[in-house]
Scaffold this motif. Structure first.
Motif, PDB file in Angstrom:
ATOM      1  N   LYS A  76      40.196  -5.250 -66.494  1.00  0.00           N
ATOM      2  CA  LYS A  76      40.706  -4.233 -65.619  1.00  0.00           C
ATOM      3  C   LYS A  76      42.251  -3.636 -65.819  1.00  0.00           C
ATOM      4  N   GLN A  77      42.902  -4.605 -66.259  1.00  0.00           N
ATOM      5  CA  GLN A  77      44.380  -4.209 -66.557  1.00  0.00           C
ATOM      6  C   GLN A  77      44.277  -3.375 -67.986  1.00  0.00           C
ATOM      7  N   THR A  78      43.410  -3.829 -68.816  1.00  0.00           N
ATOM      8  CA  THR A  78      43.064  -2.669 -70.055  1.00  0.00           C
ATOM      9  C   THR A  78      42.656  -1.590 -69.436  1.00  0.00           C
ATOM     10  N   TYR A  79      41.629  -1.555 -68.903  1.00  0.00           N
ATOM     11  CA  TYR A  79      41.175  -0.122 -68.476  1.00  0.00           C
ATOM     12  C   TYR A  79      42.234   0.845 -67.805  1.00  0.00           C
ATOM     13  N   ALA A  80      43.155   0.133 -66.845  1.00  0.00           N
ATOM     14  CA  ALA A  80      44.126   0.912 -66.305  1.00  0.00           C
ATOM     15  C   ALA A  80      45.174   1.319 -67.368  1.00  0.00           C
ATOM     16  N   GLU A  81      45.427   0.518 -68.314  1.00  0.00           N
ATOM     17  CA  GLU A  81      46.402   1.155 -69.455  1.00  0.00           C
ATOM     18  C   GLU A  81      45.572   2.327 -70.354  1.00  0.00           C
ATOM     19  N   VAL A  82      44.311   2.286 -70.181  1.00  0.00           N
ATOM     20  CA  VAL A  82      43.422   3.089 -71.221  1.00  0.00           C
ATOM     21  C   VAL A  82      43.646   4.382 -70.482  1.00  0.00           C
ATOM     22  N   LEU A  83      43.558   4.356 -68.948  1.00  0.00           N
ATOM     23  CA  LEU A  83      43.454   5.536 -68.117  1.00  0.00           C
ATOM     24  C   LEU A  83      45.003   6.271 -68.068  1.00  0.00           C
ATOM     25  N   ALA A  84      45.931   5.426 -68.218  1.00  0.00           N
ATOM     26  CA  ALA A  84      47.291   5.757 -68.172  1.00  0.00           C
ATOM     27  C   ALA A  84      47.535   6.472 -69.397  1.00  0.00           C
ATOM     28  N   ILE A  85      47.319   5.872 -70.541  1.00  0.00           N
ATOM     29  CA  ILE A  85      47.390   6.709 -71.812  1.00  0.00           C
ATOM     30  C   ILE A  85      46.449   8.046 -71.770  1.00  0.00           C
ATOM     31  N   TRP A  86      45.456   8.059 -71.499  1.00  0.00           N
ATOM     32  CA  TRP A  86      44.649   9.160 -71.320  1.00  0.00           C
ATOM     33  C   TRP A  86      45.079  10.190 -70.545  1.00  0.00           C
ATOM     34  N   GLU A  87      45.575  10.214 -69.250  1.00  0.00           N
ATOM     35  CA  GLU A  87      46.369  11.039 -68.734  1.00  0.00           C
ATOM     36  C   GLU A  87      47.661  11.900 -69.253  1.00  0.00           C
ATOM     37  N   VAL A  88      48.302  11.235 -70.323  1.00  0.00           N
ATOM     38  CA  VAL A  88      49.198  11.685 -71.127  1.00  0.00           C
ATOM     39  C   VAL A  88      48.605  12.226 -72.284  1.00  0.00           C
ATOM     40  N   LEU A  89      47.587  11.748 -72.855  1.00  0.00           N
ATOM     41  CA  LEU A  89      46.968  12.344 -74.117  1.00  0.00           C
ATOM     42  C   LEU A  89      46.461  13.664 -73.802  1.00  0.00           C
ATOM     43  N   LYS A  90      45.517  13.805 -72.764  1.00  0.00           N
ATOM     44  CA  LYS A  90      44.609  14.762 -72.485  1.00  0.00           C
ATOM     45  C   LYS A  90      45.173  16.117 -72.728  1.00  0.00           C
ATOM     46  N   PRO A  91      46.103  16.304 -72.034  1.00  0.00           N
ATOM     47  CA  PRO A  91      46.951  17.867 -72.279  1.00  0.00           C
ATOM     48  C   PRO A  91      47.256  18.145 -73.830  1.00  0.00           C
ATOM     49  N   GLN A  92      47.683  16.926 -74.347  1.00  0.00           N
ATOM     50  CA  GLN A  92      47.883  17.132 -75.854  1.00  0.00           C
ATOM     51  C   GLN A  92      46.879  17.334 -76.833  1.00  0.00           C
ATOM     52  N   THR A  93      45.620  16.928 -76.322  1.00  0.00           N
ATOM     53  CA  THR A  93      44.590  17.057 -77.125  1.00  0.00           C
ATOM     54  C   THR A  93      43.950  18.416 -76.775  1.00  0.00           C
ATOM     55  N   GLU A  94      44.116  18.839 -75.658  1.00  0.00           N
ATOM     56  CA  GLU A  94      43.514  20.264 -75.326  1.00  0.00           C
ATOM     57  C   GLU A  94      44.254  21.270 -76.008  1.00  0.00           C
ATOM     58  N   SER A  95      45.784  21.064 -75.964  1.00  0.00           N
ATOM     59  CA  SER A  95      46.329  22.136 -76.834  1.00  0.00           C
ATOM     60  C   SER A  95      46.708  21.808 -78.394  1.00  0.00           C
ATOM     61  N   SER A  96      46.181  21.000 -78.878  1.00  0.00           N
ATOM     62  CA  SER A  96      46.208  20.653 -80.181  1.00  0.00           C
ATOM     63  C   SER A  96      45.475  21.555 -81.080  1.00  0.00           C
ATOM     64  N   GLY A  97      44.553  22.563 -80.471  1.00  0.00           N
ATOM     65  CA  GLY A  97      43.862  23.184 -81.436  1.00  0.00           C
ATOM     66  C   GLY A  97      42.665  22.643 -82.157  1.00  0.00           C
ATOM     67  N   VAL A  98      42.291  21.339 -82.103  1.00  0.00           N
ATOM     68  CA  VAL A  98      41.361  20.881 -83.017  1.00  0.00           C
ATOM     69  C   VAL A  98      40.113  20.609 -81.959  1.00  0.00           C
ATOM     70  N   ILE A  99      39.187  21.343 -82.588  1.00  0.00           N
ATOM     71  CA  ILE A  99      37.885  21.561 -81.770  1.00  0.00           C
ATOM     72  C   ILE A  99      37.233  20.304 -81.298  1.00  0.00           C
ATOM     73  N   GLY A 100      36.937  19.761 -80.520  1.00  0.00           N
ATOM     74  CA  GLY A 100      36.222  18.445 -79.966  1.00  0.00           C
ATOM     75  C   GLY A 100      37.237  17.281 -79.757  1.00  0.00           C
ATOM     76  N   LEU A 101      38.601  17.521 -80.104  1.00  0.00           N
ATOM     77  CA  LEU A 101      39.384  16.226 -80.184  1.00  0.00           C
ATOM     78  C   LEU A 101      39.309  15.766 -78.489  1.00  0.00           C
ATOM     79  N   ASP A 102      39.722  16.551 -77.710  1.00  0.00           N
ATOM     80  CA  ASP A 102      39.476  15.971 -76.457  1.00  0.00           C
ATOM     81  C   ASP A 102      38.143  15.525 -75.899  1.00  0.00           C
ATOM     82  N   ALA A 103      37.170  15.909 -76.405  1.00  0.00           N
ATOM     83  CA  ALA A 103      35.799  15.406 -76.058  1.00  0.00           C
ATOM     84  C   ALA A 103      35.769  14.053 -76.610  1.00  0.00           C
ATOM     85  N   ASP A 104      36.186  14.089 -77.915  1.00  0.00           N
ATOM     86  CA  ASP A 104      36.073  12.657 -78.772  1.00  0.00           C
ATOM     87  C   ASP A 104      36.918  11.514 -77.899  1.00  0.00           C
ATOM     88  N   VAL A 105      38.186  11.914 -77.351  1.00  0.00           N
ATOM     89  CA  VAL A 105      38.940  10.922 -76.934  1.00  0.00           C
ATOM     90  C   VAL A 105      38.185  10.560 -75.577  1.00  0.00           C
TER      91      VAL A 105
END
Length: 144
Positions: A76-105
């Motif tokens: 459960k701690q691991t899942y919480a860490e993954v969610l925290a990372i995803w919250e920061v990573l999501k806007p970066q993947t969406e603005s990266s210009g790489v098609i499908g990167l956000d969907a892959d993550v």
């Protein structure tokens, strides 16, 4: 007239018997032992896409084994860490210009979710494998 004395005796007997069964609680009603509760707050992850994916990889390593070992607090701690990372990573993947990167993550995060919620170590292993493939191809994808 004889019924009134009998009735009085029955009422007196019932009153005496029922009052002797009364329960009186003296003292504290709290019978549970107070427990210490600790909360853990996760530090907000920082970095660029590559660094955050590396942090995600570090968090996911060994998740399947934690699930097999039934170490609920650890996965459960691991899942919480993954969610925290995803919250920061999501806007970066969406603005990266790489098609499908956000969907892959997002797919990797969903595999971690199903692994932890449904106790499926195979999904944790899939997430780790997909993440390693994504990290291998990331420099080429970001260079475009």
């Amino acid at each position: 007239m004889r019924s009134f004395p009998r009735f009085a005796v029955v009422v007196l007997a019932c009153t005496t018997v029922l009052s002797s069964c009364a329960t009186e609680i003296i003292g504290d009603l709290n019978t549970t032992v107070p427990t210490e509760s600790t909360t853990t707050t996760l530090a907000t992850p920082t970095g660029d896409i590559e660094q955050l994916l590396e942090q995600l990889d570090t968090a996911i390593v060994g998740l399947g084994q934690k699930i097999v070992d039934a170490d609920a607090s650890a996965y459960k701690q691991t899942y919480a860490e993954v969610l925290a990372i995803w919250e920061v990573l999501k806007p970066q993947t969406e603005s990266s210009g790489v098609i499908g990167l956000d969907a892959d993550v997002q797919r990797i995060v969903e595999l971690v979710r199903t692994a932890t919620e449904r106790k499926r170590p195979a999904d944790a292993d899939k997430a780790a494998r997909f993440l390693s493939l994504l990290r291998e191809s990331l420099p080429e994808l970001l260079a475009r």
